[in-house]
Design a protein around this motif. Sequence first.
Motif, mmCIF file in Angstrom:
data_model
loop_
_atom_site.group_PDB
_atom_site.id
_atom_site.type_symbol
_atom_site.label_atom_id
_atom_site.label_comp_id
_atom_site.label_asym_id
_atom_site.label_seq_id
_atom_site.Cartn_x
_atom_site.Cartn_y
_atom_site.Cartn_z
ATOM 1 N N ILE A 135 -0.289 4.320 4.561
ATOM 2 C CA ILE A 135 -1.005 5.238 3.520
ATOM 3 C C ILE A 135 -0.740 6.628 3.984
ATOM 4 O O ILE A 135 -0.511 7.500 3.212
ATOM 5 N N GLU A 163 2.560 8.119 3.495
ATOM 6 C CA GLU A 163 2.923 8.520 1.921
ATOM 7 C C GLU A 163 2.048 9.650 1.327
ATOM 8 O O GLU A 163 2.703 10.334 0.838
ATOM 9 N N LEU A 164 0.889 9.833 1.848
ATOM 10 C CA LEU A 164 0.317 10.997 1.541
ATOM 11 C C LEU A 164 0.984 12.434 2.046
ATOM 12 O O LEU A 164 1.004 13.302 1.566
ATOM 13 N N VAL A 172 -6.890 2.256 -2.858
ATOM 14 C CA VAL A 172 -6.261 2.601 -1.723
ATOM 15 C C VAL A 172 -7.281 2.940 -0.645
ATOM 16 O O VAL A 172 -7.273 2.704 0.563
ATOM 17 N N CYS A 230 1.066 9.056 -5.909
ATOM 18 C CA CYS A 230 1.541 10.601 -5.380
ATOM 19 C C CYS A 230 2.553 11.265 -6.261
ATOM 20 O O CYS A 230 2.645 12.525 -6.802
ATOM 21 N N LEU A 286 0.921 -1.150 -0.040
ATOM 22 C CA LEU A 286 0.048 0.014 -0.028
ATOM 23 C C LEU A 286 0.910 1.122 0.062
ATOM 24 O O LEU A 286 0.552 2.192 -0.661
ATOM 25 N N TYR A 317 -8.276 11.865 3.032
ATOM 26 C CA TYR A 317 -8.005 10.291 3.700
ATOM 27 C C TYR A 317 -8.268 10.346 4.984
ATOM 28 O O TYR A 317 -8.944 9.499 5.776
ATOM 29 N N LEU A 339 -6.820 7.363 -5.985
ATOM 30 C CA LEU A 339 -6.854 6.696 -4.809
ATOM 31 C C LEU A 339 -8.031 5.749 -4.607
ATOM 32 O O LEU A 339 -7.907 4.866 -4.234
ATOM 33 N N THR A 365 0.509 3.782 -3.195
ATOM 34 C CA THR A 365 -0.003 5.095 -2.818
ATOM 35 C C THR A 365 1.346 6.129 -2.981
ATOM 36 O O THR A 365 1.250 7.303 -3.850
#
Length: 365
Positions: free
Chosen positions: A73, A76-77, A51, A20, A12, A86, A46, A16
């Motif tokens: 996740i 990474e965001l 995701v 991005c 994941l 999210y 996403l 992700t």
Amino acid sequence: MDFTPTEAQLDLARLTGEICAKLVTADRLRELDTAGRFDEQLWKALAETGVLAAALPEALGGSDFGALEQTAILRELGKSVAAVPYLWSIAVGADALARFGDEAQRALAARAGTGEIVLTAALAEPLHATTDLPSIVAGEDGGWTVTGTATTVAFADRAERILVPATVSGQPAVFVVDPAHTSVTRTAQQVVDLAPEFLVEFAATPAELLGTVETGAEVLARLREQAWLGLSAAQLGTLERALELTAEHTRTREQFGKPLGSFQAVAQRLSDAYIDIGGLRLTVTQAAWRVAEGLPATEAIHIAKFWAADAGHKVAHTVVHIHGGLGIDRDHIAHNYFTAAKHNEFALGAATPHLLALGAELASA
């Protein structure tokens, strides 16, 4: 605890990160650097790649992953300072509806997992407040209405439902409210990173109870802890990437004919930032692991949020100081990471409130 990432975490995070990297470029960040920032293209991607639904139960179209995968996740965001909800829609809103909701409320969680709708929560009150929350009264038809004010409600302009903590006979409970109702007023507020946050006023607004009155404290605790942990995970990603950008800057920027990173004071600042981020990484991992294992995690989550605030403050200012004038130039990417880190530092309590809450937890043990 086991520090080994799960296969799902790695997959994941990789997925992700790839999404991005493709969509959230420096030019895109500058384009989104306006009030109410929201990256619809990224949000759609996403959703399409699964995701968003990954942490939802299989019955709701998800993969039933837990806190470790969810924090992967969010990390990474955070690295991309992604302008998507999210945390609020999935980690907080959909999680609570899937866990405590009735059939109709669980259906809302499933729709959030597809990206069809956005959910959010009104959690900006003091960390453990059970008073000064919006008030609830029972209607003549046996329903509920909510009256009161909530501040800095994220993505309230796009939300299909807002989860609102409130008091019933002096006890905390959580209600699901439709913000499109005529009795709801949403006023945009300006925050440091220009995220879409709103002052939301409820005037006898119809509301649905989430769970039961008896489980209200449990539901509210889950909402808050998911939000604290999620903010900490996002902060970890933001600071990691900010340090990478700053280290690269010191390798290429020269002063007096030498790379900036060759100066001892600069190297010391970078070393301190590296250590602070390591502490945050450890505490986020510990908190997420305890949640995933079903162990008491309140203390660990407060520790993680303390580190997110304390390290966030120090690393964010290191980034600006080492970049010099570029660090405060709104056209330079360092600006985006500074404002994101400051937002995560203060959102839902800075360092001191979480230390006080941790002390209260330890004293009551």
